[in-house]
Design an enzyme around this catalytic site. Structure first.
Site, PDB file in Angstrom:
ATOM      1  CG  ASP A  12      -4.175  -5.365   9.299  1.00 45.84           C
ATOM      2  OD1 ASP A  12      -2.942  -5.254   9.245  1.00 45.84           O
ATOM      3  OD2 ASP A  12      -4.862  -5.641   8.307  1.00 45.84           O
ATOM      4  CG  HIS A  33      -1.755  -1.189   1.362  1.00 42.37           C
ATOM      5  ND1 HIS A  33      -2.631  -1.600   0.380  1.00 42.37           N
ATOM      6  CD2 HIS A  33      -1.858  -2.116   2.356  1.00 42.37           C
ATOM      7  CE1 HIS A  33      -3.242  -2.709   0.772  1.00 42.37           C
ATOM      8  NE2 HIS A  33      -2.792  -3.043   1.963  1.00 42.37           N
ATOM      9  CG  HIS A  47      -6.171  -6.008   0.912  1.00 42.32           C
ATOM     10  ND1 HIS A  47      -7.106  -5.426   1.722  1.00 42.32           N
ATOM     11  CD2 HIS A  47      -4.970  -5.790   1.502  1.00 42.32           C
ATOM     12  CE1 HIS A  47      -6.505  -4.883   2.774  1.00 42.32           C
ATOM     13  NE2 HIS A  47      -5.215  -5.082   2.661  1.00 42.32           N
TER      14      HIS A  47
END
Lengths: 331, 331
Positions: free
Chosen positions: B110, B57, B219
């Site tokens: 995450d 990213h 993603h």
């Protein structure tokens, strides 16, 4: 063609309009001449700096207009030189009593436009002078040039002359500095993919899935050779070697190292390339004093990189470190 | 796969090494934990700010480490959450007496890693607190989330909490500001092409030549719908409308407008998109007070954009205008 475009013939105008809308306080847009200029230009106390070129190389040069860099840029259509009258009208609008320096990447069409504009401006009593940039080591004459091509090294010329002009240097001095930067800057690029001009709607050249173009030009012109895709370390080694051997750069040199993305290569890959190039230079005893990783001079959506080295001395370190305020910001 | 890589499993490590080599004075790299931290962290007088996420990213988040932004970032592999011990070891290294704020884009992997690290750090007596970012309006639950996804709006959270922390705000205050930014930030993105993770070597999903994915995740997760490729103005209109209607933003609002490239879209197209979005907002009476055009949160080499709006007040205008010094620079 998968792009964010409306009518492809409006691409440049709509990009420039967006740029102007994003920077209402600092930039002025004159649509008739694709002209992006500092809102506060001309500044009487400084030499004005102008660069034109084809569009499709953004952020060069329209997004490099601002305090400490360019006073104006007047691009042509995608990969097409600006007409001479674009340059002439631009020079008239930013002319200062201290003169105007015209920066031109060395392509035949751009040279003709700028030389004609310089003559017209001089006939009007404007002190205008032109400086040609030709940092690309990959080929001598090429599709669109007699002599070498001007590519991403133009960033360093803009930065140094922009800083010197901001400090009040006169036209002779600004021209000397720009000439000096060009004389110690060397670049070579390579393409993983072709680029697609909006008006063409299909890739500008064919590049098989397992081949790359070493020494590609920023308009997709052929470079030194086609070869098979290899690991990054092998391809980067060849790029750096070609650049180092050309000047040549030598052990003990302090340099600026730029890894420039050609438009379609993500910044993660650019930093990977940077690491490889940095370590190769360290092995040669060449010290990287300033690093530049990102997009500076692109070829639309081409995947690829170029590597630029600039041999530094105290004067250039000082100029490259000077402040500048241009549209591209990240915070 | 046409990329600048060596062994694909080394991609992240080699990228981070390049980043560290390019910024020797300001960044420190701890390879065991993919950790990029300020060389001068921890700063005793400020709350430390940490963000992790998958890699791929960039410039989020490793290239956003620096004064006025993050104190550290510890990414996982491409599109993979960092292991909890990466986050825990990072927190220990940057822990300050004023505490540590952990910023997390809302993805299940995450969240788990950061919540575990927060617990471990608290057991060590470190005052750590977590803030989840979920600015993506395109879908509610998704492939990798319960609730909304965190995408490019995380930039504004980082910037505001980074600025507040630099000024000495305490952990409660920094957390309040980050929560506030997230509550007034909305984003939606779209893909023209899929992205290709280095280790996979082929596109992550199939997208026909004449179709786009509206509301794509960073993603490559599915968004709201597949649809035919249209002119930029029609696609951008839908993006902006979705973002505006969600908060909703209304006439009289002052906003920050970000047009974020997803990795493979050249900046010329981003400015064209910016111009369209800006004019649409002006027609709605929404005033763009700050503009951001470039790459902030990408999906490897995906061609596409996202549009983020943040509703501003005097406090946020002040914080967004604060200085910051991060690796990405253009001069």
């Amino acid at each position: 063609m998968k792009k964010f475009v409306n009518d492809p013939k409006d691409f440049v105008a709509e990009m420039l309009e967006g740029l102007a809308l994003a920077n209402p306080d600092t930039l002025r847009y004159v649509p008739e001449y694709n002209l992006i200029m500092r809102a506060d230009a001309p500044q009487e106390a400084k030499v004005s700096i102008v660069q034109g070129s084809g569009s499709g190389h953004e952020p060069a040069h329209v997004m490099s207009v601002g305090k400490g860099m360019l006073d104006a840029a007047c691009p042509g259509d995608v990969f097409a030189a600006p007409p001479a009258d674009f340059v002439y009208e631009t020079v008239k609008r930013v002319a200062s009593p201290k003169g105007v320096l015209l920066l031109v990447n060395n392509y035949t069409g751009d040279r003709m436009a700028f030389e004609m504009a310089e003559e017209l401006a001089q006939a009007d009593g404007i002190e205008a002078r032109t400086l040609f940039i030709d940092d690309d080591v990959s080929v001598e004459d090429s599709t669109y040039t007699v002599g070498r091509r001007g590519v991403a090294g133009n960033f360093f010329v803009m930065k140094a002359v922009g800083a010197a002009a901001e400090r009040g240097a006169d036209l002779d001095e600004v021209h000397r500095i720009g000439t000096k930067v060009n004389s110690v800057a060397r670049t070579m690029g390579m393409a993983l993919t072709a680029c697609t001009p909006p008006a063409k709607g299909s890739p500008l050249f064919e590049l098989p899935a397992d081949e790359v173009e070493m020494g590609v030009g920023i308009h997709g012109e052929p470079g030194r050779r086609r070869e098979k895709l290899r690991q990054a370390k092998d391809m980067v080694k060849d790029l750096v070697t070609a650049v180092v051997e050309d000047l040549p750069f030598a052990s003990g040199d302090r340099v600026a190292l730029m890894v420039n993305g050609l438009g379609g290569t993500p910044i993660g890959e650019l930093y990977l390339v940077y690491g490889l190039a940095h370590k190769q230079l360290a092995d040669l005893g060449i010290q990287v004093h300033r690093s530049y990783v990102g997009e500076y001079c692109t070829s639309l959506d081409m995947a690829g990189v170029s590597v630029t080295l600039v041999r530094l001395d105290d004067e250039l370190i000082d100029l490259f470190g000077a402040p500048a305020e241009i549209p591209i910001r990240v915070f």
